[in-house]
Write a protein that holds these residues in place. Structure first.
Motif, mmCIF file in Angstrom:
data_model
loop_
_atom_site.group_PDB
_atom_site.id
_atom_site.type_symbol
_atom_site.label_atom_id
_atom_site.label_comp_id
_atom_site.label_asym_id
_atom_site.label_seq_id
_atom_site.Cartn_x
_atom_site.Cartn_y
_atom_site.Cartn_z
ATOM 1 N N HIS A 1 -17.340 6.603 49.282
ATOM 2 C CA HIS A 1 -18.581 5.861 49.071
ATOM 3 C C HIS A 1 -19.807 6.753 49.300
ATOM 4 O O HIS A 1 -20.788 6.682 48.548
ATOM 5 N N VAL A 2 -19.748 7.602 50.316
ATOM 6 C CA VAL A 2 -20.855 8.539 50.561
ATOM 7 C C VAL A 2 -20.999 9.502 49.383
ATOM 8 O O VAL A 2 -22.113 9.856 48.984
ATOM 9 N N GLY A 3 -19.862 9.932 48.835
ATOM 10 C CA GLY A 3 -19.920 10.784 47.643
ATOM 11 C C GLY A 3 -20.585 10.082 46.478
ATOM 12 O O GLY A 3 -21.381 10.686 45.741
ATOM 13 N N ALA A 4 -20.275 8.794 46.283
ATOM 14 C CA ALA A 4 -20.901 8.026 45.210
ATOM 15 C C ALA A 4 -22.402 7.880 45.449
ATOM 16 O O ALA A 4 -23.205 7.999 44.515
ATOM 17 N N LEU A 5 -22.801 7.649 46.705
ATOM 18 C CA LEU A 5 -24.232 7.535 47.020
ATOM 19 C C LEU A 5 -24.959 8.852 46.756
ATOM 20 O O LEU A 5 -26.077 8.871 46.221
ATOM 21 N N HIS A 6 -24.332 9.958 47.133
ATOM 22 C CA HIS A 6 -24.956 11.261 46.933
ATOM 23 C C HIS A 6 -25.182 11.542 45.454
ATOM 24 O O HIS A 6 -26.255 12.018 45.054
ATOM 25 N N ARG A 7 -24.204 11.243 44.620
ATOM 26 C CA ARG A 7 -24.358 11.476 43.190
ATOM 27 C C ARG A 7 -25.392 10.531 42.595
ATOM 28 O O ARG A 7 -26.136 10.898 41.674
ATOM 29 N N ALA A 8 -25.456 9.306 43.113
ATOM 30 C CA ALA A 8 -26.463 8.368 42.617
ATOM 31 C C ALA A 8 -27.868 8.828 43.006
ATOM 32 O O ALA A 8 -28.805 8.749 42.206
ATOM 33 N N SER B 1 -28.860 11.856 43.434
ATOM 34 C CA SER B 1 -29.201 13.040 42.639
ATOM 35 C C SER B 1 -29.314 12.737 41.146
ATOM 36 O O SER B 1 -29.584 13.634 40.362
ATOM 37 N N GLY B 2 -29.088 11.481 40.755
ATOM 38 C CA GLY B 2 -29.230 11.098 39.358
ATOM 39 C C GLY B 2 -28.017 11.394 38.509
ATOM 40 O O GLY B 2 -28.092 11.296 37.275
ATOM 41 N N ARG B 3 -26.921 11.762 39.112
ATOM 42 C CA ARG B 3 -25.707 12.036 38.351
ATOM 43 C C ARG B 3 -24.802 10.801 38.332
ATOM 44 O O ARG B 3 -24.881 9.943 39.208
ATOM 45 N N GLY B 4 -23.921 10.730 37.352
ATOM 46 C CA GLY B 4 -23.021 9.596 37.252
ATOM 47 C C GLY B 4 -21.934 9.615 38.312
ATOM 48 O O GLY B 4 -21.546 10.669 38.816
ATOM 49 N N VAL B 5 -21.457 8.428 38.662
ATOM 50 C CA VAL B 5 -20.364 8.311 39.621
ATOM 51 C C VAL B 5 -19.049 8.502 38.878
ATOM 52 O O VAL B 5 -18.762 7.774 37.918
ATOM 53 N N PRO B 6 -18.218 9.493 39.251
ATOM 54 C CA PRO B 6 -16.960 9.740 38.522
ATOM 55 C C PRO B 6 -16.027 8.537 38.568
ATOM 56 O O PRO B 6 -16.029 7.748 39.529
ATOM 57 N N ALA C 1 -22.900 2.773 39.382
ATOM 58 C CA ALA C 1 -22.289 3.386 38.200
ATOM 59 C C ALA C 1 -22.740 2.681 36.926
ATOM 60 O O ALA C 1 -23.000 3.324 35.899
ATOM 61 N N ALA C 2 -22.854 1.342 36.979
ATOM 62 C CA ALA C 2 -23.302 0.586 35.805
ATOM 63 C C ALA C 2 -24.735 0.954 35.437
ATOM 64 O O ALA C 2 -25.085 1.076 34.255
ATOM 65 N N VAL D 1 -25.825 -5.921 45.097
ATOM 66 C CA VAL D 1 -27.159 -5.837 44.504
ATOM 67 C C VAL D 1 -28.160 -5.249 45.495
ATOM 68 O O VAL D 1 -29.027 -4.436 45.136
ATOM 69 N N ALA D 2 -28.050 -5.651 46.761
ATOM 70 C CA ALA D 2 -28.958 -5.115 47.775
ATOM 71 C C ALA D 2 -28.793 -3.603 47.928
ATOM 72 O O ALA D 2 -29.779 -2.858 48.023
ATOM 73 N N GLU D 3 -27.536 -3.140 47.956
ATOM 74 C CA GLU D 3 -27.321 -1.698 48.075
ATOM 75 C C GLU D 3 -27.851 -0.970 46.840
ATOM 76 O O GLU D 3 -28.497 0.085 46.961
ATOM 77 N N TYR D 4 -27.591 -1.525 45.672
ATOM 78 C CA TYR D 4 -28.080 -0.893 44.450
ATOM 79 C C TYR D 4 -29.612 -0.836 44.435
ATOM 80 O O TYR D 4 -30.216 0.167 44.017
#
Length: 360
Positions: A46-53, A55-60, A96-97, A136-139
């Motif tokens: 989850h931290v990896g997904a947050l980091h990529r988000a 930085s503006g990169r897509g979540v794998p 990701a969406a 939604v709150a996290e996003y």
């Protein structure tokens, strides 16, 4: 602030999971081992997904798939204590969406909560309704942090651009305005020294002119520092004639175009200063003709002088290439929609001319 709120929200969900696991461990000793293995792995993904988000990169896809597996597979063993993790999963899928602009991922994120209803042992529909709201709150917090970061970067770039333009303006004005005064001041000092050595009575008058030049130079430095650049074309023409004739250059001035816009007057004043400075520093002129005329809606200021020295006869320390004077003038004239022309003719003649439309 968004990062702090996000960290506080994730910590709250983890605390809820640990509290639920502590309560369920009394009835099922398998709860703690499952939580101890699944929770760190899920948080790492989850931290990896947050980091990529951020930085503006897509979540794998493999990150999303790993979170889905670590969310729903431990649930039959961990029981209702594991339900809050669906909120973090929904947040990752929402991110990701948003990055992929995918309606299917958006629908999957909304379905993360209702999917709890089909998991054995869930026991309550509260989290089924709360999970989409948590996602939604996290996003929203992540999106806010990303936009704040982008805005800060754009603001920093704007500030740097403004600083660069102000530095350019200061350098250009310092050269075009103060440089002219300094050149005249040096020539006046040299003339005063020669008059003093010859015992000439004009030394007193030259010293008075030196004081006036020094006072004007102080005002010029102040105007450059504060961006105050108001000029009078008549004053500049009179000053050009006085400076040239004081050094033995006969000056003829012809003006048939008056009442020009303020921005045009400002540029013409700089042209006059630069032209006089070039004559004093780089030539042994005896005559100079200055003309300001208008023809067919086009204004022309020209300065023609003799006494241009060949390259091999230049004073020591001078180079063939000019300084910033003519490029600065060309830049100023281009802002008026005009152009600059500098040509060297036969018999040591030099002509500096600028053209721009009358109606700016």
């Amino acid at each position: 602030m968004s990062g702090l709120a996000l960290a506080a929200g994730i910590s709250g969900l983890i605390g809820r999971v640990l509290a639920g696991a502590a309560t369920a461990a009394g009835q099922d000793p398998m709860v703690w081992p499952v939580v101890a293995m699944a929770l760190p792995a899920f948080l790492l993904l989850h931290v990896g997904a947050l980091h990529r988000a951020f930085s503006g990169r897509g979540v794998p896809w493999w990150v999303l798939g790993g979170q889905v597996a670590l969310t729903y597979l431990p649930m039959p063993l961990a029981g209702p204590a594991w339900a809050p993790m669906c909120g973090l999963l929904a947040g990752a899928v929402f991110m990701a969406a948003g990055l992929r602009r995918s309606p299917l991922l958006l629908a999957a994120a909304c379905a993360c909560g209702p999917a709890l209803l089909v998991v054995p042992g869930h026991g309550s529909g509260v989290w089924a309704a709360a999970v989409p709201m948590v996602g939604v709150a996290e996003y929203a917090l992540v999106s806010l942090a990303v936009r704040a970061r982008r805005l800060a970067a754009e603001q920093s770039e704007t500030v740097q651009r403004a600083v660069g333009l102000e530095r350019r303006r200061f350098t250009r004005d310092l050269h075009d305005l103060v440089g002219h005064r300094l050149a005249v001041l040096v020539l006046k000092i040299e003339l005063t020294q020669r008059l003093y050595d010859d015992g000439d009575q004009r030394v007193r008058d030259e010293i008075k002119e030196l004081l006036d030049l020094a006072r004007n130079l102080t005002g010029d430095v102040r105007s450059v520092a504060h961006g105050l650049r108001a000029s009078s074309l008549e004053t500049e023409l009179s000053s050009a004639r006085a400076v040239l004739e004081s050094t033995g250059v006969r000056c003829q001035i012809k003006v048939t175009c008056r009442r020009l816009p303020a921005e045009a007057t400002e540029v013409l004043a700089y042209v006059l200063r630069e032209g006089v400075t070039n004559i004093l520093r780089h030539t042994r002129a005896r005559e100079c003709a200055i003309q300001l005329v208008e023809r067919d809606g086009l204004v022309r200021l020209s300065m023609t002088n003799d006494g241009v020295l060949p390259p091999y006869r230049r004073n020591r320390g001078e180079t063939r290439s000019g300084g910033n004077g003519l490029p600065n003038l060309s830049e100023r004239v281009s802002e008026l929609g005009g152009w600059l022309d500098a040509t060297t003719g036969q018999r040591g003649l030099f002509r500096l001319a600028v053209y721009f439309p009358r109606n700016l």
